[in-house]
Each structure stands twice: as C-alpha cells, then as structure tokens.
Design a protein around this motif. Structure first.
Motif, PDB file in Angstrom:
ATOM      1  N   GLU A   1       0.853  -1.175   0.000  1.00 19.43           N
ATOM      2  CA  GLU A   1       0.000   0.000   0.000  1.00 19.43           C
ATOM      3  C   GLU A   1       0.896   1.234   0.000  1.00 19.43           C
ATOM      4  O   GLU A   1       1.804   1.360   0.833  1.00 19.43           O
ATOM      5  CB  GLU A   1      -0.901   0.021   1.231  1.00 19.43           C
ATOM      6  N   ARG A   2       0.623   2.164  -0.921  1.00 18.73           N
ATOM      7  CA  ARG A   2       1.471   3.352  -1.065  1.00 18.73           C
ATOM      8  C   ARG A   2       0.650   4.584  -0.716  1.00 18.73           C
ATOM      9  O   ARG A   2      -0.433   4.803  -1.271  1.00 18.73           O
ATOM     10  CB  ARG A   2       2.021   3.447  -2.490  1.00 18.73           C
ATOM     11  N   THR A   3       1.218   5.370   0.209  1.00 22.26           N
ATOM     12  CA  THR A   3       0.515   6.552   0.708  1.00 22.26           C
ATOM     13  C   THR A   3       1.449   7.754   0.665  1.00 22.26           C
ATOM     14  O   THR A   3       2.607   7.670   1.082  1.00 22.26           O
ATOM     15  CB  THR A   3       0.036   6.338   2.153  1.00 22.26           C
ATOM     16  N   THR A   4       0.914   8.859   0.151  1.00 20.20           N
ATOM     17  CA  THR A   4       1.642  10.132   0.169  1.00 20.20           C
ATOM     18  C   THR A   4       0.821  11.133   0.969  1.00 20.20           C
ATOM     19  O   THR A   4      -0.359  11.367   0.652  1.00 20.20           O
ATOM     20  CB  THR A   4       1.884  10.668  -1.251  1.00 20.20           C
ATOM     21  N   THR A   5       1.434  11.701   1.995  1.00 16.79           N
ATOM     22  CA  THR A   5       0.730  12.638   2.872  1.00 16.79           C
ATOM     23  C   THR A   5       1.505  13.940   2.950  1.00 16.79           C
ATOM     24  O   THR A   5       2.714  13.948   3.177  1.00 16.79           O
ATOM     25  CB  THR A   5       0.590  12.055   4.292  1.00 16.79           C
ATOM     26  N   GLN A   6       0.788  15.044   2.744  1.00 14.53           N
ATOM     27  CA  GLN A   6       1.371  16.375   2.893  1.00 14.53           C
ATOM     28  C   GLN A   6       0.623  17.098   4.013  1.00 14.53           C
ATOM     29  O   GLN A   6      -0.615  17.088   4.039  1.00 14.53           O
ATOM     30  CB  GLN A   6       1.276  17.174   1.596  1.00 14.53           C
ATOM     31  N   SER A   7       1.366  17.688   4.931  1.00 14.75           N
ATOM     32  CA  SER A   7       0.729  18.316   6.083  1.00 14.75           C
ATOM     33  C   SER A   7       1.437  19.615   6.441  1.00 14.75           C
ATOM     34  O   SER A   7       2.629  19.793   6.171  1.00 14.75           O
ATOM     35  CB  SER A   7       0.732  17.368   7.284  1.00 14.75           C
ATOM     36  N   LEU A   8       0.664  20.520   7.068  1.00 14.68           N
ATOM     37  CA  LEU A   8       1.184  21.775   7.593  1.00 14.68           C
ATOM     38  C   LEU A   8       0.628  21.951   8.994  1.00 14.68           C
ATOM     39  O   LEU A   8      -0.581  21.936   9.196  1.00 14.68           O
ATOM     40  CB  LEU A   8       0.780  22.959   6.701  1.00 14.68           C
ATOM     41  N   ASP A   9       1.541  22.077   9.959  1.00 19.78           N
ATOM     42  CA  ASP A   9       1.154  22.200  11.362  1.00 19.78           C
ATOM     43  C   ASP A   9       1.797  23.464  11.928  1.00 19.78           C
ATOM     44  O   ASP A   9       3.024  23.621  11.876  1.00 19.78           O
ATOM     45  CB  ASP A   9       1.615  20.965  12.136  1.00 19.78           C
ATOM     46  N   GLN A  10       0.971  24.364  12.490  1.00 15.67           N
ATOM     47  CA  GLN A  10       1.469  25.609  13.057  1.00 15.67           C
ATOM     48  C   GLN A  10       0.913  25.783  14.461  1.00 15.67           C
ATOM     49  O   GLN A  10      -0.200  25.333  14.766  1.00 15.67           O
ATOM     50  CB  GLN A  10       1.048  26.820  12.216  1.00 15.67           C
ATOM     51  N   GLY A  11       1.690  26.443  15.305  1.00 19.10           N
ATOM     52  CA  GLY A  11       1.221  26.675  16.664  1.00 19.10           C
ATOM     53  C   GLY A  11       1.901  27.890  17.273  1.00 19.10           C
ATOM     54  O   GLY A  11       3.081  28.136  17.051  1.00 19.10           O
ATOM     55  N   ILE A  12       1.122  28.675  18.041  1.00 18.75           N
ATOM     56  CA  ILE A  12       1.643  29.826  18.767  1.00 18.75           C
ATOM     57  C   ILE A  12       1.236  29.692  20.229  1.00 18.75           C
ATOM     58  O   ILE A  12       0.124  29.244  20.529  1.00 18.75           O
ATOM     59  CB  ILE A  12       1.147  31.159  18.162  1.00 18.75           C
ATOM     60  N   GLN A  13       2.155  29.996  21.120  1.00 23.43           N
ATOM     61  CA  GLN A  13       1.893  29.794  22.540  1.00 23.43           C
ATOM     62  C   GLN A  13       2.251  31.037  23.343  1.00 23.43           C
ATOM     63  O   GLN A  13       3.267  31.687  23.106  1.00 23.43           O
ATOM     64  CB  GLN A  13       2.699  28.595  23.064  1.00 23.43           C
ATOM     65  N   LEU A  14       1.360  31.349  24.290  1.00 24.59           N
ATOM     66  CA  LEU A  14       1.575  32.434  25.251  1.00 24.59           C
ATOM     67  C   LEU A  14       1.649  31.812  26.638  1.00 24.59           C
ATOM     68  O   LEU A  14       0.790  31.019  27.021  1.00 24.59           O
ATOM     69  CB  LEU A  14       0.416  33.439  25.186  1.00 24.59           C
ATOM     70  N   SER A  15       2.688  32.150  27.393  1.00 25.38           N
ATOM     71  CA  SER A  15       2.847  31.576  28.735  1.00 25.38           C
ATOM     72  C   SER A  15       3.378  32.631  29.688  1.00 25.38           C
ATOM     73  O   SER A  15       3.913  33.670  29.276  1.00 25.38           O
ATOM     74  CB  SER A  15       3.799  30.368  28.697  1.00 25.38           C
ATOM     75  N   ILE A  16       3.224  32.348  30.982  1.00 25.09           N
ATOM     76  CA  ILE A  16       3.696  33.244  32.028  1.00 25.09           C
ATOM     77  C   ILE A  16       4.097  32.392  33.216  1.00 25.09           C
ATOM     78  O   ILE A  16       3.492  31.344  33.470  1.00 25.09           O
ATOM     79  CB  ILE A  16       2.607  34.268  32.415  1.00 25.09           C
ATOM     80  N   ALA A  17       5.161  32.776  33.924  1.00 26.53           N
ATOM     81  CA  ALA A  17       5.664  31.945  35.027  1.00 26.53           C
ATOM     82  C   ALA A  17       6.015  32.809  36.231  1.00 26.53           C
ATOM     83  O   ALA A  17       7.190  32.949  36.592  1.00 26.53           O
ATOM     84  CB  ALA A  17       6.876  31.155  34.564  1.00 26.53           C
ATOM     85  N   PRO A  18       5.029  33.401  36.886  1.00 32.42           N
ATOM     86  CA  PRO A  18       5.330  34.168  38.102  1.00 32.42           C
ATOM     87  C   PRO A  18       5.525  33.239  39.292  1.00 32.42           C
ATOM     88  O   PRO A  18       5.082  32.103  39.288  1.00 32.42           O
ATOM     89  CB  PRO A  18       4.067  35.020  38.275  1.00 32.42           C
ATOM     90  N   ARG A  19       6.209  33.720  40.319  1.00 39.56           N
ATOM     91  CA  ARG A  19       6.407  32.951  41.546  1.00 39.56           C
ATOM     92  C   ARG A  19       5.532  33.529  42.648  1.00 39.56           C
ATOM     93  O   ARG A  19       5.479  34.745  42.858  1.00 39.56           O
ATOM     94  CB  ARG A  19       7.875  32.985  41.986  1.00 39.56           C
ATOM     95  N   LEU A  20       4.837  32.617  43.337  1.00 40.85           N
ATOM     96  CA  LEU A  20       4.020  32.997  44.485  1.00 40.85           C
ATOM     97  C   LEU A  20       4.586  32.272  45.694  1.00 40.85           C
ATOM     98  O   LEU A  20       4.251  31.118  45.972  1.00 40.85           O
ATOM     99  CB  LEU A  20       2.548  32.628  44.253  1.00 40.85           C
ATOM    100  N   GLY A  21       5.483  32.947  46.402  1.00 38.39           N
ATOM    101  CA  GLY A  21       6.138  32.317  47.542  1.00 38.39           C
ATOM    102  C   GLY A  21       7.013  31.170  47.084  1.00 38.39           C
ATOM    103  O   GLY A  21       7.912  31.340  46.259  1.00 38.39           O
ATOM    104  N   HIS A  22       6.755  29.958  47.595  1.00 38.26           N
ATOM    105  CA  HIS A  22       7.547  28.781  47.243  1.00 38.26           C
ATOM    106  C   HIS A  22       6.991  28.046  46.031  1.00 38.26           C
ATOM    107  O   HIS A  22       7.510  26.979  45.688  1.00 38.26           O
ATOM    108  CB  HIS A  22       7.597  27.819  48.436  1.00 38.26           C
ATOM    109  N   PHE A  23       5.962  28.596  45.402  1.00 42.46           N
ATOM    110  CA  PHE A  23       5.323  27.930  44.267  1.00 42.46           C
ATOM    111  C   PHE A  23       5.564  28.727  42.990  1.00 42.46           C
ATOM    112  O   PHE A  23       5.585  29.956  43.002  1.00 42.46           O
ATOM    113  CB  PHE A  23       3.817  27.778  44.501  1.00 42.46           C
ATOM    114  N   THR A  24       5.716  27.971  41.898  1.00 47.40           N
ATOM    115  CA  THR A  24       5.801  28.569  40.569  1.00 47.40           C
ATOM    116  C   THR A  24       4.497  28.281  39.833  1.00 47.40           C
ATOM    117  O   THR A  24       4.105  27.114  39.675  1.00 47.40           O
ATOM    118  CB  THR A  24       6.982  27.993  39.774  1.00 47.40           C
TER     119      THR A  24
END
Length: 825
Positions: A456-479
C-alpha cells in the motif's frame, strides 16, 4: 605482504629516513666556527677563503679543540657539538679538513672494544644515529657507516650509505623494521638499494626475515618514496571454502587522488560461487566539510546452471555521508544508506549489522539566528525495514521555530510580573511517503489461488502551526505557569490500496484522497514546588542524607474550534511527582566529600474529566540509580485501576477499589541491572591510543569486519561487565508475557602476555545462548596473535591471525579462517 616501508601500506606514507639523513648534509653549503680560541677564529677565516665556505656554523667541545694552520685540520674532542640552522651534530670526535672540505664524525673505543659518543644528527627533531658519518662539501657526496633512525614507529638501518649525487643515494644492507629491540624479531632487508629522495627506492633483492630466518623473497622491488598518502595495491587474502571453492578477497587498489580526495576499490573472487566489490570514495577539506561514498555489490551462487537446488544471492549497499559547516550558524549533515533487504544478513562482516532489522537514513540542514532566538531546519528521513520491506520516507520536513521571547521585558519595571510573559511559535511542513506491505487473499497466480504480498502506497502532505503564550510568576515557594496555545493542522493524503478484484481474482488498486483540517485551542495551568528533607547522621562516613520532593500539578483544556470533523473537547489534570534521594559521603577528615545519588523515583498520573469511560489513566512509576561504575539500576512499573472482565477479555469501566477492595493491578514491569568491575591498570603502562574515527581511518581499515575490534589492553588484568534485563506484561492477567536475558563480557589475563575475552547473551526464558564470541590474544612484542570464535548460531565462524602490531604493516600477517556464511576478509 609487502617488502619495504614505503610500500607497506598504500594509504600510509613511510619515507625512508635514511634518504633524509644525507639530504640534510646537502644543506651544508659552508662551515665556520665560534669558539673562544683566537686561532680557531683565524683558522675559520682562512678556511672560508680557501674552501669558499661562508655560512656560520657553531661548534664546541667538552674536552679540547685543535686547529692546524699548516694542515688546515680542525678536531673536536669530548662531546663535540656542531650546529647549523635546525641541524645539530654531536659525536665524541669530529674532524674537519678545510683543504678537502670534508667532515668526519665518530665515537671513541675503550680498552674492551666498547664504543661511546657515536655520532648523532638531529634535524628539527628527527634523530639519526650512525657508527661513522663523513661528508664532502664540494662534491656533495657523503657516507654513513651503520646508519640508524626512527620515524613514525619504523626503524631504519644501513651498514653503508653513500651519497653519489645531489639526489641519489646507495645503501648497502638496508634494513627496516617496526620492532624496537636492538636485535629485532623481524625485518625487511635488501643488500643493494638505490634511493632517489622524494621519488622511488629500487632494491634487489628483498628479503623478509623472522628471527633472522629468511621466509620470503622478491627478486627486486621498485617502491614509492614520497611523504603523505600514496597510491598502491591493497594486499589480498586467500583461502578455500567448502561451498564456494578457493577465494581471493579484498584485492584492489588505493588511489591518493590529491590531499583532499582518495579512492579505494577491492574485489572478492570465489572459484565456485561468484564475486563481490567494495568501493570507498572519501573527501575532506579541514574546517569546511568532509564525507564519503561507499558502495558494495555482491553476487553469490551455489550449484550449476539448471540445477534444481541452485541458489543465488544478489545484494547491494550504498552509503553516503557528508558533514559541512557552512557558517557558524548553518550546518549540513547527511547519512544515507540504500541497500537490498538481505545485504546485512548475507554479506556483512559486522555482527551488529548482521543482526540489524532496519536502516534509518537522514539528512538535516539547520540554520539559527542567535540574536532573535529563531531557527530553521530541513530534514529528509528514510526508514527501511529489512525484514518486511516497509519504507517510510519524509521528503522533506521543514520546520521554523521562534523560540521563547519576552515582549514586555523592561516595560513594567525590573522584577515586574509582566516580564515573565513569553511568546513562542512553531511551524512544520511535511511531505511523507509510505510503502507498507499488506496481504491479499485468494489471488489467482500460477494456476492456483494464493495469498500474495503487495504494498500500500501513501503520500501525505501536512502543515502544522502553533503559537503559545505563557507566564511563570512565583508565588512564595510555588511557581505558577498559565499558558494559552493555538494550533492549526492541515493534511492532504493520496493513498493507493491493493485489493482483490473478485471478477478475475487479480489484484487492483483503489485510490482515495482524503483531506483533513483542524484548529485547536488549548489552555493550561500548572504549579510546582520543591520540598527538602535533610538528615545529618555523621556516622560510617555518611555526613548527610537529603530527600528532594518535586510535585507538579497541571490542568489542560483542549477545544477544537474548527475542522473537517469537530471532535469533543477534553479537560484533563496531570500529577507528576519526582523523588530524589542523595547522600554525601566522606570516609575521613582529609578525604574529599562525595555526592552520591541513591535513587530517583518518578510517578505520573492523568485524569480526563470529559471521558465517558476510563477517565483515570494508568499510573507509571520509574526508578533509576547509578553508583559510579559499580552498579546501575533502572526499573519501571505500570498500574491499571480498572477491573479486568475475564468473560469479555478486556477491562471494564469499574474501579478495582470499589469492586475488589484494592487499588490497582500491576500490568507491566521492566527491570535492568548492570555492573562493571575491573582491576587496576598495571603500573607504568600507558593509556591505549584513542581509536580512530572513520574520517581518520584508512580505506582498508573501513573494510574490516567481525574481528577488527582493536588490540586488547594487556595492562588491565581483568574486566567484568554484567547486565540483566527482565520484562513482564500482563494486560490480561491470564496471559503473562515474559522476557529475560543476561549479557556478560569477561576478559582476564592468564599471564602478562595472554588474554582471554568472552561475551554472550543468555535467554533466561528459552534457556538458550545467543551471539557468543570468544577471543584469545597473545602479545608477541612487535607481533600479536588473535583467535576469534563464534561457536554457534547462524554466524558461526572462526579466525586465527598472527600479525605485526604496527599499522603501517597491517597486511603482514598469517590468517586461517572459516565461516558458515562464506564471508571472509
């Protein structure tokens, strides 16, 4: 087997230092003196006017110096030394006749006939010894009696060496060896040699002596005498095989095209069974790029044409390697292999390759922009299964990444929480081809219905994009780390599937072209911390014990906002817990404190709030520790929380804690234990040389196989390596699947010159030995004996070899071998 150092290895250059010895004398256009004696200075001036020698030479003597104005003789007594540019000459006695412009250097004989202070010439670090050295500055002719020197592990000797012209030397009783004893175990000898420096050596005849016994001779020899790599014949091996008849293996030619390119090609012939060829082309420009192209073709057969039991094997292998640094931020790496499915199994001379079931090829171009934290990569990948014939290709995959950046850094003031807001982007475009074997039943072929294998012969073309927003504040001993991610995926597929045409029981191909697209929005929130527990017992050398607990809890929500077919959203929680147990150990107040990791235990668990069945995932626990070279331990366990229904033959959506009163079933367990122990290296022994990389090895080195594992290290008295693996899977409690094996490698010295090495694998379940290998080695000073034996299995073989240790004489050897597969080298 080759006859002189300049021919001993076509790919390793050996220049005759006996040639260079008198070339150095040719650089003496004049001679002058520097001493405190005014008469000597006057004599030097007189000598310069008479002989025309007008170049400064520095000399001195520990005992005395004499100069005769009448005879124009100069003599240096007692550790005389003479220096000209990079050349230094020392001898107990040096005599110079300025009238005849001749120089003689020799040692001193004592009352019992022992000589001391023999002449030694050092030219820019290259040292030459002789019993007597003489030279005429006018005629440019000279002579060395019993001259000796060493270069790159080779020792050269000539009883008399005469320089009869500017570039012509005659050598009487010339000898070459790589044995460093005063009386060598073996050597090549020729009574008459004519040497043209930088060109050729002509010798007649040439003899190989072992223990002063001549064992081989050639009527004459004409050998190249150039520095660097040299073109030449690759010495073959020969023997006889019960099935393939007499064979002649790896006979070929090495061509040193230039300082950047070389080519080697070697052939195998079998009188009753076919032929083979291996060719290697290499190139290298230092600091820029290097690579190679290797190709092998083999044709084997057993039986005559028309015989019903005649068998044929036709296999090939092509490998392309290229590495290039285009600029400091751009690199290209290529490692591709194309081969027939049976090449490794039928013709490989490497045991690991012979057992391999797939070949992975790849090529990658990477580019990075450090200032903006961006990168681009282009990858081509090919995975070939040698058993099934399945092939998966990525042609190509292009990926662009914008690494984490902080757009609000510095805007809210130093230390403001907005500085931790981060953005990142990733985009990947891929074109993939697959060729997967599938079986089609009831196909009418060769006048009968058969089950055939098609692809069985398969040809697959794909486009995958992603954008991410994150934040890492510290609250006392916790992140706290909230994140938001959006991704878009588009896929286009072209598939040809083999199916049965029921009308005529033939195979036809159905074509389908499905397309898919989806947009996913994901939001997450995670928090983590670290908790420490410390105990200081201060007993038995243990100064402290520490336990580090690192839990992480995360929530993730994923929603498909658009797409070809909208799927349900998911809302999951994850718990990861890592435990690290460490110890500080100090056996005494003056000893250095050591930090030892006792155990690393990690567990992870997930829960899907939207799942209608089995919302609780399996629990995976891993264990790992490594205490130096003494002990390695790793294990993993997987637990399932749901009831197994024996009638249905699967697990059902009921918790064990509710139905049976216990928490979970152990469904998978893996364990690996290992240790490595060895005796201390013998005092005074040196560390073995680092093994050459393929780019540094000669083409003949790269064509070696099973037994070319390097010379054993006799300085290590014993070495033991043990590894035990065990795994058990019981997704169905009624059906337990187990595997267990023990791998062992042992080497030990019977004496300081005898070593035995053995390795193997024992299947504890089947009670079978797999891939055993035994090697017995004997150190013969400048020679070495190796006996390798694979006693059982499809790769059963043996090889006895006695050879010279020096790499420049790698083909001076005696070999006896046998192989069930008929693979020799």
């Amino acid at each position: 087997m080759r006859s002189l150092p300049s021919l001993l290895s076509p790919q390793r250059a050996q220049g005759s230092l006996l040639v260079l010895l008198l070339i150095c004398f040719g650089f003496f256009p004049t001679l002058w003196a520097q001493v405190a004696d005014p008469s000597a200075v006057a004599a030097a001036d007189t000598a310069q006017r008479v002989t025309g020698l007008d170049t400064l030479v520095v000399y001195k003597a520990a005992d005395s110096l004499s100069y005769s104005l009448r005879t124009r003789y100069m003599n240096l007594y007692g550790s005389g030394e003479l220096q000209y540019r990079t050349i230094k000459l020392s001898a107990d006695r040096v005599a110079i006749n300025w009238d005849t412009a001749t120089l003689t250097a020799e040692g001193r004989e004592d009352t019992v006939g022992t000589f001391s202070g023999l002449p030694i010439l050092n030219d820019a670090g290259e040292v030459y010894d002789g019993f007597r050295i003489s030279y005429n500055f006018r005629s440019k002719k000279g002579k060395i009696d019993r001259g000796e020197t060493e270069l790159e592990g080779g020792y050269y000797h000539g009883s008399k060496i005469k320089k009869v012209a500017k570039d012509v030397l005659f050598v009487s009783s010339g000898r070459y060896t790589t044995c460093d004893l005063d009386h060598p175990h073996f050597y090549f000898m020729s009574p008459k040699m004519k040497v043209i420096p930088g060109d050729v050596i002509v010798a007649e005849p040439v003899f190989l002596y072992i223990a002063d016994v001549p064992v081989f001779a050639l009527p004459f020899g004409v050998f190249p005498n150039r520095s660097g790599r040299r073109s030449g014949i690759i010495a073959p091996a020969y023997g006889e095989d019960a099935r393939l008849g007499r064979y002649f293996s790896h006979f070929g030619y090495y061509w040193a095209i230039s300082e950047y390119l070389d080519l080697a090609s070697a052939f195998d012939w079998y009188s009753q069974g076919g032929w083979g060829n291996s060719t290697l082309f290499r190139y290298k420009l230092r600091y820029e790029f290097d690579g190679s192209i290797a190709a092998s073709v083999n044709r084997r057969h057993q039986g005559e044409e028309g015989d019903p039991d005649r068998t044929e094997q036709r296999d090939y292998n092509i490998r392309v390697v290229h590495n290039q640094t285009i600029d400091p931020t751009t690199n290209l790496g290529v490692n591709f292999s194309f081969m027939s499915g049976g090449f490794y199994r039928n013709f490989s001379q490497n045991l690991e390759d012979a057992l391999r079931q797939n070949v992975v090829s790849n090529a990658t171009l990477t580019k990075s922009w450090v200032e903006s934290n961006r990168s681009l990569s282009v990858t081509v990948l090919r995975d070939q299964n040698l058993i099934s014939g399945n092939i998966v290709e990525t042609l190509p995959s292009v990926s662009f990444t914008q690494g984490t950046m902080f757009p609000f850094k510095g805007l809210g003031g130093k230390g403001h929480w907005t500085e931790t807001i981060a953005l990142s982007y990733r985009g990947t475009g891929t074109r993939q081809r697959q060729k997967i074997a599938t079986q089609v039943d009831s196909v009418f072929r060769n006048n009968e219905l058969q089950t055939v294998t098609e692809f069985e012969r398969t040809t697959t073309q794909s486009l995958d994009q992603g954008i991410q927003l994150s934040i890492a504040p510290r609250l006392g001993h916790f992140t706290i780390s909230p994140s938001l991610r959006f991704s878009d995926t588009r896929t286009f597929t072209d598939r040809r599937t083999p199916v049965l045409n029921r009308a005529d029981s033939s195979v036809v191909y159905e074509t389908s072209r499905p397309t898919r697209s989806s947009g996913m929005l994901a939001a997450g929130l995670s928090t983590s911390t670290r908790v420490y527990g410390i105990l200081q017992p201060n007993m038995l050398g243990v100064t402290a014990l520490r336990h580090t607990l690192n839990p992480t809890v995360s929530l993730n929500y994923v929603k498909q906002v658009y797409g070809t077919s909208l799927g349900p959203s998911s809302f999951t929680a994850a718990l990861n817990v890592q435990n690290i147990f460490e110890m500080k150990y100090q056996p005494s107040d003056t000893a250095k404190e050591e930090k030892i990791q006792l155990m690393n235990v990690a567990a992870n668990l997930n829960y899907d709030f939207r799942a209608k069945e089995f919302p609780l995932s399996v629990l995976t626990v891993t264990y790992r520790t490594a205490i130096g070279r003494l002990f390695d331990f790793s294990a993993s366990t997987i637990y399932n929380f749901y009831v197994f229904d024996r009638q249905a033959g699967r697990r059902i959506n009921k918790l064990l804690i509710d139905e049976k009163g216990y928490l979970a079933d152990l469904t998978n367990f893996t364990l690996s234990l290992g240790t490595s122990l060895r005796g201390d290296r013998a005092a005074g022994s040196s560390t073995p040389a680092v093994q050459q990389t393929p780019a540094e090895q000669s083409p003949v080195d790269l064509m070696q196989g099973f037994y070319q594992t390097g010379d054993p290290d006799f300085s290590i008295p014993w070495d033991l390596r043990l590894n035990m693996t065990f795994s058990q899977s019981q997704a169905d409690p009624r059906n337990k699947i187990r595997s267990a094996s023990l791998q062992a490698q042992l080497s030990f010295n019977l004496t300081s010159q005898w070593k035995i090495e053995a390795s193997g694998n024992y299947d504890l379940i089947r009670k079978q030995i797999a891939a055993p290998n035994i090697r017995v080695s004997r150190d013969l000073h400048c020679w070495i004996m190796n006996f390798n034996w694979i006693p059982i299995g499809p790769y059963r073989s043996y090889r006895l070899e006695i050879r010279v240790k020096a790499p420049q004489l790698a083909d001076l050897k005696l070999t006896k071998q046998g192989s069930d597969r008929g693979v020799y080298y």
